[in-house]
Motif scaffolding. Structure first.
Motif, short mmCIF file in Angstrom:
data_model
loop_
_atom_site.label_atom_id
_atom_site.label_comp_id
_atom_site.label_asym_id
_atom_site.label_seq_id
_atom_site.Cartn_x
_atom_site.Cartn_y
_atom_site.Cartn_z
N VAL A 1 -7.16 -16.67 -6.18
CA VAL A 1 -6.09 -16.75 -5.24
C VAL A 1 -5.38 -15.56 -5.08
CG1 VAL A 1 -4.19 -18.32 -4.77
CG2 VAL A 1 -6.37 -19.24 -5.93
N LEU A 2 -5.09 -15.17 -3.94
CA LEU A 2 -4.44 -14.02 -3.63
C LEU A 2 -2.98 -14.16 -2.75
CD1 LEU A 2 -4.49 -10.85 -3.64
CD2 LEU A 2 -5.47 -11.01 -1.21
N LEU A 3 -1.87 -13.86 -3.71
CA LEU A 3 -0.79 -13.97 -3.00
C LEU A 3 -0.54 -13.12 -2.10
CD1 LEU A 3 1.29 -14.68 -6.24
CD2 LEU A 3 0.77 -16.39 -4.33
N THR A 4 -0.21 -13.28 -0.61
CA THR A 4 0.16 -12.27 0.34
C THR A 4 1.57 -12.47 0.88
OG1 THR A 4 -0.76 -13.77 2.07
CG2 THR A 4 -2.39 -12.35 0.90
N MET A 5 2.28 -11.39 1.47
CA MET A 5 3.30 -11.45 2.46
C MET A 5 4.58 -11.63 1.45
SD MET A 5 2.19 -13.22 5.88
CE MET A 5 0.37 -13.00 6.44
N TYR A 6 4.36 -10.99 0.14
CA TYR A 6 5.34 -11.23 -0.80
C TYR A 6 6.37 -10.48 -0.68
CZ TYR A 6 7.15 -11.46 -5.59
OH TYR A 6 8.16 -11.68 -6.75
N ASP A 7 7.90 -10.79 -0.69
CA ASP A 7 8.99 -10.31 -0.56
C ASP A 7 9.49 -10.41 -1.80
OD1 ASP A 7 11.49 -9.10 -0.22
OD2 ASP A 7 11.46 -10.05 2.03
N ASP A 8 9.71 -9.29 -2.82
CA ASP A 8 10.20 -9.60 -4.01
C ASP A 8 11.95 -9.56 -4.11
OD1 ASP A 8 10.80 -6.94 -3.62
OD2 ASP A 8 9.36 -6.17 -5.03
N VAL B 1 -5.43 -16.93 -10.32
CA VAL B 1 -4.42 -16.10 -9.31
C VAL B 1 -4.63 -14.77 -9.80
CG1 VAL B 1 -2.29 -15.84 -8.36
CG2 VAL B 1 -3.05 -18.05 -9.45
N PHE B 2 -4.97 -13.72 -8.59
CA PHE B 2 -4.91 -12.60 -9.07
C PHE B 2 -3.81 -11.86 -9.44
CE2 PHE B 2 -8.72 -12.78 -5.97
CZ PHE B 2 -9.56 -12.30 -6.65
N ASN B 3 -3.58 -10.79 -10.46
CA ASN B 3 -2.45 -9.97 -11.03
C ASN B 3 -1.87 -9.48 -9.61
OD1 ASN B 3 -2.70 -11.01 -13.43
ND2 ASN B 3 -4.09 -9.44 -14.05
N THR B 4 -2.77 -8.77 -9.00
CA THR B 4 -2.51 -8.01 -7.73
C THR B 4 -1.89 -8.99 -6.63
OG1 THR B 4 -4.08 -6.39 -8.00
CG2 THR B 4 -3.22 -6.46 -6.05
N ILE B 5 -0.41 -8.70 -6.17
CA ILE B 5 0.17 -9.38 -5.04
C ILE B 5 0.35 -8.33 -3.85
CG2 ILE B 5 2.32 -10.28 -4.61
CD1 ILE B 5 2.70 -11.22 -7.39
N ILE B 6 -0.06 -8.83 -2.75
CA ILE B 6 -0.03 -8.06 -1.53
C ILE B 6 1.35 -8.18 -0.73
CG2 ILE B 6 -0.93 -7.47 0.76
CD1 ILE B 6 -2.86 -7.37 -1.75
N PRO B 7 2.16 -7.22 -0.86
CA PRO B 7 3.49 -7.19 -0.43
C PRO B 7 3.81 -7.29 1.14
CG PRO B 7 2.85 -4.94 -0.68
CD PRO B 7 1.84 -5.76 -1.06
N LYS C 1 -1.38 5.61 1.80
CA LYS C 1 -0.32 5.64 0.97
C LYS C 1 0.72 4.67 1.18
CE LYS C 1 -0.52 10.72 0.63
NZ LYS C 1 0.16 12.17 0.52
N SER C 2 0.59 3.67 2.03
CA SER C 2 1.58 2.58 2.31
C SER C 2 1.63 1.60 1.05
CB SER C 2 1.30 1.99 3.60
OG SER C 2 -0.11 1.15 3.53
N ARG C 3 2.40 0.64 0.88
CA ARG C 3 2.38 -0.17 -0.13
C ARG C 3 1.15 -1.18 -0.09
NH1 ARG C 3 7.12 -3.47 -0.21
NH2 ARG C 3 6.61 -4.00 -2.35
N GLY C 4 1.00 -1.68 1.23
CA GLY C 4 0.02 -2.56 1.44
C GLY C 4 -1.27 -1.94 1.36
N ALA C 5 -1.66 -0.84 1.55
CA ALA C 5 -3.02 -0.34 1.59
C ALA C 5 -3.05 -0.09 -0.15
CB ALA C 5 -3.20 0.97 2.18
N ALA C 6 -1.95 0.61 -0.98
CA ALA C 6 -2.29 0.75 -2.40
C ALA C 6 -2.70 -0.88 -3.03
CB ALA C 6 -0.99 1.16 -2.78
#
Length: 263
Positions: free
Chosen positions: A189-196, A216-222, A243-248
């Motif tokens: 399960v991938l958490l996407t569009m995350y706003d911390d 749940v993946f440790n990686t979160i997509i911002p 180099k964008s946060r999303g790509a990284a």
């Protein structure tokens, strides 16, 4: 790929019946990241909107045999539906609006839930990973993807309604396992569009981790503007702005997926 633990030709359905959760963005960018890492990857577009196809710059393109519509509705050799993309090691079976009719036409076809599996099984030997981008529904096209897949990757939008409808998806997975594909698993399960910056994002992430535990993946997509811009240029975000946060984040997800299977 095998030394990393991935069985050759692993098929993953990227599915969630809610729209706007990042299914297509996830399929394009994790597949591209894996292809750039030297894996042989196939993207399969089974959404009549064809966003996956346009997102890799191939809108309006057809393979020798046509699109996924013809692949599902005829008995032509699967190789005839493969298109090369701008990314080395990354291929595509495209979709266009013709696919809209398949949902209705498949109803009367024998073994209708198995049509996509018939297309993809012979291609396992050619690819390390096959990603199926599903439409935002639990109709016959998504059912075909779940029957063809080894596992499901579930993108989940970090918002209030994220868990709403998830019970329907989990219930569908259970029914598919029981009747059509006993080995179907949840890849993650991938958490996407995350706003911390928001408390809500933290709460949703916590609830999802409590529900799905280690799946749940440790990686979160911002939330990231570049992820939204890239498709209009017909490019994966990992190429559009590496180099964008999303790509990284998607590169990190690809690495996490490889590491999980290496364990």
């Amino acid at each position: 790929m095998e030394e990393q633990g991935f069985p050759a030709g692993r098929i993953l359905a990227v599915a969630n019946q809610k729209g706007g959760v990042g299914k297509t963005t996830t399929a394009i960018n994790v597949a591209t990241s894996l292809a750039l890492a030297g894996r042989r990857v196939l993207l399969v577009d089974v959404d009549p909107q064809g966003n996956l196809t346009s997102g890799v710059g191939l809108k309006g393109h057809r393979a020798v045999g046509g699109t996924i519509y013809e692949a599902l509705m005829t008995d032509a050799a699967p190789d005839a539906f493969l298109l090369a993309t701008q990314v080395q090691n990354l291929s595509l079976i495209p979709a266009d609006r013709d696919l809209t009719g398949a949902e209705i036409e498949l109803v009367s076809v024998p073994q209708r839930e198995h049509r996509l599996r018939r297309v993809l099984e012979p291609l396992r030997a050619r690819f390390d990973l096959i990603f199926i981008d599903c439409p935002p529904s639990l109709g016959l096209l998504t059912l075909n993807a779940l029957v063809a897949a080894d596992a499901v990757l579930i993108p989940l939008h970090c918002e209030y309604f994220a868990l709403e409808g998830l019970a329907d998806l989990v219930g569908t997975l259970r029914r598919v396992r029981g009747a059509l594909n006993p080995s179907l698993d949840i890849e993650g399960v991938l958490l996407t569009m995350y706003d911390d910056r928001t408390k809500l994002g933290h709460l949703v992430a916590r609830d999802v981790r409590e529900f799905f535990k280690e799946k749940v993946f440790n990686t979160i997509i911002p939330r990231n503007v570049r992820l939204g811009e890239a498709p209009s240029h017909g490019m994966p975000a990992v190429l559009y702005d590496a180099k964008s946060r999303g790509a990284a984040a998607y590169v990190a997800l690809a690495q996490e997926m490889l590491a999980r299977h290496a364990a």
